[in-house]
Every structure is written in structure tokens, then in C-alpha cells.
Design a protein around this motif. Structure first.
Motif, PDB file in Angstrom:
ATOM      1  N   HIS A   1       0.826  -1.207   0.000  1.00  0.00           N
ATOM      2  CA  HIS A   1       0.000   0.000   0.000  1.00  0.00           C
ATOM      3  C   HIS A   1       0.860   1.255   0.000  1.00  0.00           C
ATOM      4  CE1 HIS A   1      -2.671   3.030   2.177  1.00  0.00           C
ATOM      5  NE2 HIS A   1      -3.282   2.799   1.033  1.00  0.00           N
ATOM      6  N   LEU A   2       1.975   1.212   0.701  1.00  0.00           N
ATOM      7  CA  LEU A   2       2.870   2.358   0.795  1.00  0.00           C
ATOM      8  C   LEU A   2       3.701   2.545  -0.469  1.00  0.00           C
ATOM      9  CD1 LEU A   2       3.873   4.596   2.761  1.00  0.00           C
ATOM     10  CD2 LEU A   2       5.675   3.011   3.454  1.00  0.00           C
ATOM     11  N   ASN A   3       4.032   1.452  -1.158  1.00  0.00           N
ATOM     12  CA  ASN A   3       4.986   1.524  -2.272  1.00  0.00           C
ATOM     13  C   ASN A   3       4.385   1.149  -3.627  1.00  0.00           C
ATOM     14  OD1 ASN A   3       7.785   1.832  -0.754  1.00  0.00           O
ATOM     15  ND2 ASN A   3       6.623   0.282   0.369  1.00  0.00           N
ATOM     16  N   TYR A   4       3.112   0.804  -3.671  1.00  0.00           N
ATOM     17  CA  TYR A   4       2.522   0.283  -4.906  1.00  0.00           C
ATOM     18  C   TYR A   4       2.371   1.388  -5.958  1.00  0.00           C
ATOM     19  CZ  TYR A   4      -0.569  -2.394  -7.948  1.00  0.00           C
ATOM     20  OH  TYR A   4      -1.136  -3.059  -9.027  1.00  0.00           O
ATOM     21  N   LYS A   5       2.714   1.049  -7.185  1.00  0.00           N
ATOM     22  CA  LYS A   5       2.551   1.948  -8.322  1.00  0.00           C
ATOM     23  C   LYS A   5       1.700   1.237  -9.369  1.00  0.00           C
ATOM     24  CE  LYS A   5       7.070   4.081  -7.522  1.00  0.00           C
ATOM     25  NZ  LYS A   5       8.431   4.305  -8.054  1.00  0.00           N
ATOM     26  N   SER A   6       0.577   1.823  -9.693  1.00  0.00           N
ATOM     27  CA  SER A   6      -0.384   1.170 -10.580  1.00  0.00           C
ATOM     28  C   SER A   6       0.152   0.979 -11.993  1.00  0.00           C
ATOM     29  CB  SER A   6      -1.682   1.982 -10.634  1.00  0.00           C
ATOM     30  OG  SER A   6      -1.416   3.306 -11.060  1.00  0.00           O
ATOM     31  N   ASP A   7       1.110   1.806 -12.403  1.00  0.00           N
ATOM     32  CA  ASP A   7       1.620   1.694 -13.769  1.00  0.00           C
ATOM     33  C   ASP A   7       2.786   0.713 -13.880  1.00  0.00           C
ATOM     34  OD1 ASP A   7       3.246   3.255 -12.216  1.00  0.00           O
ATOM     35  OD2 ASP A   7       3.725   4.702 -13.796  1.00  0.00           O
ATOM     36  N   ALA A   8       3.243   0.157 -12.758  1.00  0.00           N
ATOM     37  CA  ALA A   8       4.350  -0.805 -12.779  1.00  0.00           C
ATOM     38  C   ALA A   8       3.797  -2.227 -12.785  1.00  0.00           C
ATOM     39  CB  ALA A   8       5.270  -0.587 -11.575  1.00  0.00           C
ATOM     40  N   ASP A   9       4.660  -3.180 -13.063  1.00  0.00           N
ATOM     41  CA  ASP A   9       4.240  -4.577 -13.117  1.00  0.00           C
ATOM     42  C   ASP A   9       3.840  -5.056 -11.719  1.00  0.00           C
ATOM     43  OD1 ASP A   9       5.171  -7.692 -12.864  1.00  0.00           O
ATOM     44  OD2 ASP A   9       4.340  -7.233 -14.840  1.00  0.00           O
ATOM     45  N   CYS A  10       2.626  -5.569 -11.600  1.00  0.00           N
ATOM     46  CA  CYS A  10       2.076  -5.972 -10.304  1.00  0.00           C
ATOM     47  C   CYS A  10       2.877  -7.107  -9.681  1.00  0.00           C
ATOM     48  CB  CYS A  10       0.614  -6.364 -10.479  1.00  0.00           C
ATOM     49  SG  CYS A  10      -0.185  -6.944  -8.960  1.00  0.00           S
ATOM     50  N   TYR A  11       3.254  -8.086 -10.502  1.00  0.00           N
ATOM     51  CA  TYR A  11       3.933  -9.270  -9.966  1.00  0.00           C
ATOM     52  C   TYR A  11       5.360  -8.944  -9.523  1.00  0.00           C
ATOM     53  CZ  TYR A  11      -0.064 -11.855 -11.654  1.00  0.00           C
ATOM     54  OH  TYR A  11      -1.332 -12.310 -11.852  1.00  0.00           O
ATOM     55  N   ASP A  12       5.989  -7.998 -10.192  1.00  0.00           N
ATOM     56  CA  ASP A  12       7.309  -7.566  -9.743  1.00  0.00           C
ATOM     57  C   ASP A  12       7.216  -6.898  -8.375  1.00  0.00           C
ATOM     58  OD1 ASP A  12       8.513  -8.541 -11.985  1.00  0.00           O
ATOM     59  OD2 ASP A  12       8.624  -6.616 -13.041  1.00  0.00           O
ATOM     60  N   GLN A  13       6.171  -6.117  -8.188  1.00  0.00           N
ATOM     61  CA  GLN A  13       6.003  -5.433  -6.902  1.00  0.00           C
ATOM     62  C   GLN A  13       5.644  -6.416  -5.791  1.00  0.00           C
ATOM     63  OE1 GLN A  13       4.198  -1.247  -7.260  1.00  0.00           O
ATOM     64  NE2 GLN A  13       3.403  -2.279  -9.084  1.00  0.00           N
ATOM     65  N   ILE A  14       4.858  -7.433  -6.122  1.00  0.00           N
ATOM     66  CA  ILE A  14       4.556  -8.468  -5.129  1.00  0.00           C
ATOM     67  C   ILE A  14       5.831  -9.205  -4.734  1.00  0.00           C
ATOM     68  CG2 ILE A  14       3.391 -10.685  -4.797  1.00  0.00           C
ATOM     69  CD1 ILE A  14       1.049  -9.612  -6.381  1.00  0.00           C
ATOM     70  N   GLY A  15       6.656  -9.505  -5.725  1.00  0.00           N
ATOM     71  CA  GLY A  15       7.927 -10.158  -5.433  1.00  0.00           C
ATOM     72  C   GLY A  15       8.819  -9.297  -4.565  1.00  0.00           C
ATOM     73  N   GLN A  16       8.838  -7.992  -4.824  1.00  0.00           N
ATOM     74  CA  GLN A  16       9.654  -7.082  -4.020  1.00  0.00           C
ATOM     75  C   GLN A  16       9.126  -7.005  -2.590  1.00  0.00           C
ATOM     76  OE1 GLN A  16      10.004  -3.167  -5.711  1.00  0.00           O
ATOM     77  NE2 GLN A  16      11.384  -2.424  -4.096  1.00  0.00           N
ATOM     78  N   SER A  17       7.798  -6.991  -2.458  1.00  0.00           N
ATOM     79  CA  SER A  17       7.213  -6.942  -1.109  1.00  0.00           C
ATOM     80  C   SER A  17       7.521  -8.208  -0.326  1.00  0.00           C
ATOM     81  CB  SER A  17       5.693  -6.737  -1.207  1.00  0.00           C
ATOM     82  OG  SER A  17       5.064  -7.875  -1.791  1.00  0.00           O
ATOM     83  N   LEU A  18       7.558  -9.352  -0.995  1.00  0.00           N
ATOM     84  CA  LEU A  18       7.914 -10.602  -0.319  1.00  0.00           C
ATOM     85  C   LEU A  18       9.377 -10.578   0.123  1.00  0.00           C
ATOM     86  CD1 LEU A  18       6.038 -13.176  -2.571  1.00  0.00           C
ATOM     87  CD2 LEU A  18       5.640 -12.792  -0.133  1.00  0.00           C
ATOM     88  N   ALA A  19      10.245  -9.972  -0.684  1.00  0.00           N
ATOM     89  CA  ALA A  19      11.644  -9.849  -0.291  1.00  0.00           C
ATOM     90  C   ALA A  19      11.785  -8.952   0.935  1.00  0.00           C
ATOM     91  CB  ALA A  19      12.462  -9.297  -1.455  1.00  0.00           C
ATOM     92  N   GLU A  20      11.023  -7.858   0.971  1.00  0.00           N
ATOM     93  CA  GLU A  20      11.040  -6.978   2.145  1.00  0.00           C
ATOM     94  C   GLU A  20      10.481  -7.697   3.372  1.00  0.00           C
ATOM     95  OE1 GLU A  20      12.097  -3.883   2.646  1.00  0.00           O
ATOM     96  OE2 GLU A  20      12.868  -3.582   0.613  1.00  0.00           O
ATOM     97  N   LEU A  21       9.431  -8.472   3.170  1.00  0.00           N
ATOM     98  CA  LEU A  21       8.841  -9.245   4.272  1.00  0.00           C
ATOM     99  C   LEU A  21       9.859 -10.212   4.856  1.00  0.00           C
ATOM    100  CD1 LEU A  21       6.275 -10.183   5.874  1.00  0.00           C
ATOM    101  CD2 LEU A  21       5.871 -11.806   4.011  1.00  0.00           C
ATOM    102  N   GLU A  22      10.566 -10.906   3.984  1.00  0.00           N
ATOM    103  CA  GLU A  22      11.570 -11.863   4.428  1.00  0.00           C
ATOM    104  C   GLU A  22      12.703 -11.173   5.186  1.00  0.00           C
ATOM    105  OE1 GLU A  22      13.026 -15.707   4.886  1.00  0.00           O
ATOM    106  OE2 GLU A  22      11.143 -15.067   3.969  1.00  0.00           O
TER     107      GLU A  22
END
Length: 499
Positions: free
Chosen positions: A442-463
Motif C-alpha cells: 500500500h505504501l509503495n505500490y505503483k499502478s503503472d508498474a508490473d504488479c507481480y514484480d512489486q509483489i515479489g519485491q514486497s515478499l523480499a522486504e517481508l523476508e
């Protein structure tokens, strides 16, 4: 280049016996998913060689089993070009996979909806062994008590003058109306206990406050009976029904609060001392109420009575809110989890137990909090109509180490919203991790960027940061063993693997 993917959905209808299972019947439903891929350049030699090797060896299928609380399940088979769905009826075993919903032998004759209504979630594993036997004996015990209550009500009414000019039959008729009023009110408690019994452990402060609001509304019906005495029975019944709903919310939530006080296991003593405080307040309140009723003008003026009641009621609600605000729970429910996660994602800090409880909004509804998180979404709703086999496999790969799968709902153009579905065996820890990931997105999401890349990045931050979050929770006085984040039982998925 355009392609057409056939979406084949044969539905199974199983008929099982103890030893043999009849051949399933099929009902085929065919849908088409249209997809397009951009024109690509001529493949290189290496790619061409890989393609030729792939012709002789088909890409393995991926199977996802979606299990439902009623024991049924749905199997999704994702191969290279299509998605096949197989629905299986309750109690059927196929290919060695058994539904996660275990039948209760003692109550197998009861419909599932009735069992869920009268028994705690997770029965029998969530309660002690003697629970069912105790409740089966308690039921007729309470029935006999209420029969006695109905029988003596006519005597009480006759003693105060009801039916005095007539016979005993008049008092009996009045008693029937009075008991009917009580019975209609009891329906409210029945509904609350059966339908919402799993809510009180999560947020007892909120539901205790709501109980007072609803009880105040019920008192309005009682006040109205003086204006319309002809409609005494329906008005009094509505008042009783509303107040019974309030009591159904009040009693369970207050027991949770009492259990919070009993840190040394002295719940019985805490409850007994609570009775001392409550009865003392009751006697004092009744005494002051009698003095008010004898005040000049109050007993003869209905508007003065209503204004006095409203003043006392508003004071009562304000005092109730203040008393609930001082409670300091060190368990983590969804509302407090949102506050803790938001501060950690933004500032890498976690508020202490006292500070978080003080800032907690008792009256807020979780569904109105932002960002919106929809838990327990079925696979079909999560993936949408345009199911891409490659995207499904990508999601499974991204979340292979997690006990949940999360996607951003792109259809909601107004608010940021995510769908979360949980895997078989998910715990409260998985819910908390999904909340942390949601707030980062929610804080870093960009609607014009690839959704799956952002999900992958969020999982890396979570880890990378979640362990730090858990350590700061312990430093802040939070009990990380009491994470009251329930995993929805309506849907769960299980990736069976490649075949």
C-alpha cells in the motif's frame, strides 16, 4: 499473435459406499479465455533447441486443491494451455486426497450448518473432552428452570393486581403475554450466540461498547409503552428482543475481559468480586432512581422523564467508553495488528502495549479501515475470469514459502485492496505476515508498474524485515504467543504439486 485457451470445467457427482465408489458423472462446461501475446523475433538457436527438446517432454501440470468448510473441494489443474476444474462432493476420496473437514461421529446426523451454530469452532479439538456431555445435560436443566419461571409468573402478576377483578384465568392470560415477551427477547440471544460467537475473543472492548448502544435502543421501546399502552406487548417484545441482543454481546465479551484480569488463574474470584461491585452499584442506582421518581414533576411529566433518562444514558455511555479505554490487552488482534504493522513499515518502530491500547479506536469497524484486506477469498474470485496459466504458476512460485497467496485487486480503481487466500495448515502467523506485506504494498505500490514484480519485491522486504518486527513486538510488551488473528475456514488451498 492471438490465441484461444479452452477453459474446461467438468463437474463430478460422486456416489460413495463403504467399499465401492460408483463411476462419477460429468457435466462439461466450456468457456474460452482469449489472450494475446506480442509478436516476437525469430528465436535464437539456443531457444529453438530448447523448444525442440520440450516437444518430447510435456510441461508438468500444476494441481491446486481448494477445500471448503462443508467438506467439499474443487480441484484446479493448470497445464500448458488450459485450466480444468473438477468439483468433488462431500466425503469423497479421490487419488488418495481426503477433505480436511472431519465428520463428527457423535453428531454426524446433524446438518453442518446446525453443528456450526451450536458448537464452538474447531469442535471437538477446541474444547475439553466433557464439553458435549455437559451441554447435553445442561439443556434439559435449563428447560425445566424456564418451565418453573412460566408457572410462577401468573402468581406474581396476580399479586400486583393483574387480573384482580377477574379470575385466575385473567392472570394466566397476562402471564402468557408476559412470558411471550420474554421468549421473543430470548431469540436475540440465540441468534447472537450461534452466529457471532467467534467474534468476542478478538475485540471484546468493541463488542462490549456496542452492547450498550444496542441496549440503549431497546430502552426506547420500553419508554414508548407509556405513550401507546394498547401496543404494550409488541413494543415491550421489541424492547426485550433488542436488549437480549445487547446481552448476547455483553456477556461473552465481558467474560473475556474478566479472563484478562485473572492473570494468576483466579477467574472465579475475579468474577465473584465483580458481582460485589455490580450489586453495590445496582443498590445505589435503584435508590437514586426511586428518589428521582419521587421528585416533583418527574412522575407527572413524560417529557421530563424522557429528558432525564436521555441525560443519564448519555452519561452512562461516556463512562462506559472511558472504562473500556483503560484496558490494556497485550494480545494482537487485527485492529491492533494494523496499527503495529503500519508504524513498523513506515518508521521501523513498534508502539508499546500501553500506547497502542490508548490510541486504539474502540468503535471502528475493521471493514472500513484502509487499506482494505479481504481474507479467505476463493481461488476463482482471486484469479478473476481472465485466468492465465503462466500467471498462476508465477504466483505459486512467489508464495511457495508462505502459507498464503496475496494479489492486488486491480478492478478496484478507487481504493487499494488486496485478496488473500490461505493454504492448508496456515496459522495466525500467516495472517500477520499477509497484513505486513499488504501495508508495504500500500505504501509503495505503483499502478503503472508490473504488479507481480512489486509483489515479489514486497515478499523480499517481508523476508528481510519481519523478524525484526517480531523482536520489537516482544520488546514492546506484546505476547507473540497470543496472536488473535483467525484464519478463515471457509476456503483453504493446497498445492498438490506437479504431475
Amino acid at each position: 499473435m492471438a490465441c484461444t485457451v479452452r477453459f474446461s470445467s467438468p463437474t463430478f457427482a460422486f456416489e460413495s459406499s463403504k467399499k465401492l465408489m460408483k463411476r462419477p458423472k460429468f457435466r462439461h462446461h466450456r468457456n474460452q479465455i482469449h489472450c494475446s501475446s506480442p509478436p516476437s523475433a525469430e528465436p535464437s538457436r539456443g531457444n529453438r533447441k530448447d523448444s525442440e527438446n520440450a516437444r518430447g517432454q510435456a510441461e508438468p501440470n500444476v494441481i491446486i486443491m481448494e477445500r471448503y468448510a462443508n467438506g467439499t473441494s474443487k480441484r484446479y489443474i493448470f497445464d500448458k494451455v488450459q485450466v480444468s476444474i473438477f468439483s468433488e462432493e462431500k466425503g469423497v476420496e479421490t487419488n488418495g486426497f481426503q477433505g480436511s473437514h472431519l465428520a463428527i461421529v457423535e453428531l454426524s446426523w446433524l446438518p453442518g450448518i446446525v453443528r456450526d451454530f451450536i458448537l464452538p469452532a474447531g469442535f471437538p479439538g477446541s474444547v475439553s473432552d466433557e464439553y458435549l456431555e455437559y451441554m447435553l445435560l445442561q439443556f434439559p436443566t435449563n428447560v425445566t428452570a424456564w418451565i418453573c419461571h412460566a408457572l410462577v409468573t401468573s402468581s406474581l402478576l396476580k399479586a400486583v393486581g393483574v387480573g384482580f377483578s377477574g379470575t385466575t384465568a385473567a392472570a394466566s392470560a397476562a402471564a402468557i403475554r408476559w412470558v411471550t415477551k420474554d421468549g421473543i427477547g430470548a431469540v436475540g440471544r440465540l441468534f447472537i450466540g450461534g452466529r457471532f460467537g467467534n467474534l468476542f475473543d478478538d475485540d471484546p472492548k468493541q463488542w462490549r461498547m456496542y452492547a450498550d448502544f444496542i441496549g440503549s435502543a431497546g430502552s426506547i421501546f420500553d419508554l414508548t409503552t407509556q405513550l401507546y399502552p394498547v401496543y404494550f406487548l409488541p413494543l415491550a417484545s421489541l424492547g426485550n428482543l433488542t436488549k437480549a441482543v445487547a446481552r448476547g454481546l455483553k456477556d461473552p465479551s465481558f467474560r473475556v475481559i474478566q479472563n484478562h484480569f485473572a492473570i494468576s488463574g483466579n477467574l472465579g474470584e475475579v468474577a465473584a468480586k465483580e458481582e460485589v461491585w455490580e450489586v453495590s452499584a445496582q443498590l445505589l442506582g435503584l435508590g437514586l432512581g426511586i428518589l428521582l421518581l419521587d421528585a416533583p414533576g418527574l412522575s407527572t411529566s413524560y417529557p421530563v422523564l424522557v429528558v432525564t433518562w436521555m441525560t443519564m444514558r448519555l452519561l452512562h455511555l461516556w463512562l462506559r467508553y472511558q472504562s473500556l479505554s483503560v484496558l490494556q490487552f497485550n494480545s494482537i488482534n487485527l485492529k491492533r495488528a494494523r496499527m503495529l504493522v503500519e508504524l513498523h513499515v513506515k518508521h521501523s518502530s513498534v508502539p508499546g502495549c500501553a500506547d497502542c491500547n490508548r490510541r486504539e479506536n474502540i468503535l471502528s469497524w475493521e471493514r472500513f479501515l484502509k487499506p482494505r484486506i479481504i481474507f479467505g477469498v476463493c481461488l476463482k474470485e482471486m484469479l478473476g475470469e481472465d485466468i492465465s496459466v503462466s500467471k498462476v504458476k508465477m504466483l505459486l512460485k512467489l508464495f511457495e514459502k508462505e502459507k498464503y497467496v496475496l494479489v492486488v485487486n486491480k478492478q478496484n480503481k478507487i481504493d487499494f485492496e488486496v485478496f488473500v487466500t490461505f493454504k492448508v495448515g496456515a496459522t495466525s502467523q500467516a495472517v500477520l505476515r499477509s497484513v505486513w506485506q499488504t501495508y508495504w504494498l500500500h505504501l509503495n505500490y505503483k499502478s503503472d508498474a508490473d504488479c507481480y514484480d512489486q509483489i515479489g519485491q514486497s515478499l523480499a522486504e517481508l523476508e528481510d524485515r519481519f523478524q525484526n518486527f517480531m523482536e520489537k513486538l516482544k520488546v514492546g510488551g506484546w505476547d507473540t504467543q497470543k496472536i488473535s488473528l483467525k484464519v478463515p475456514k471457509e476456503h483453504s488451498i493446497e498445492e498438490i504439486g506437479a504431475v
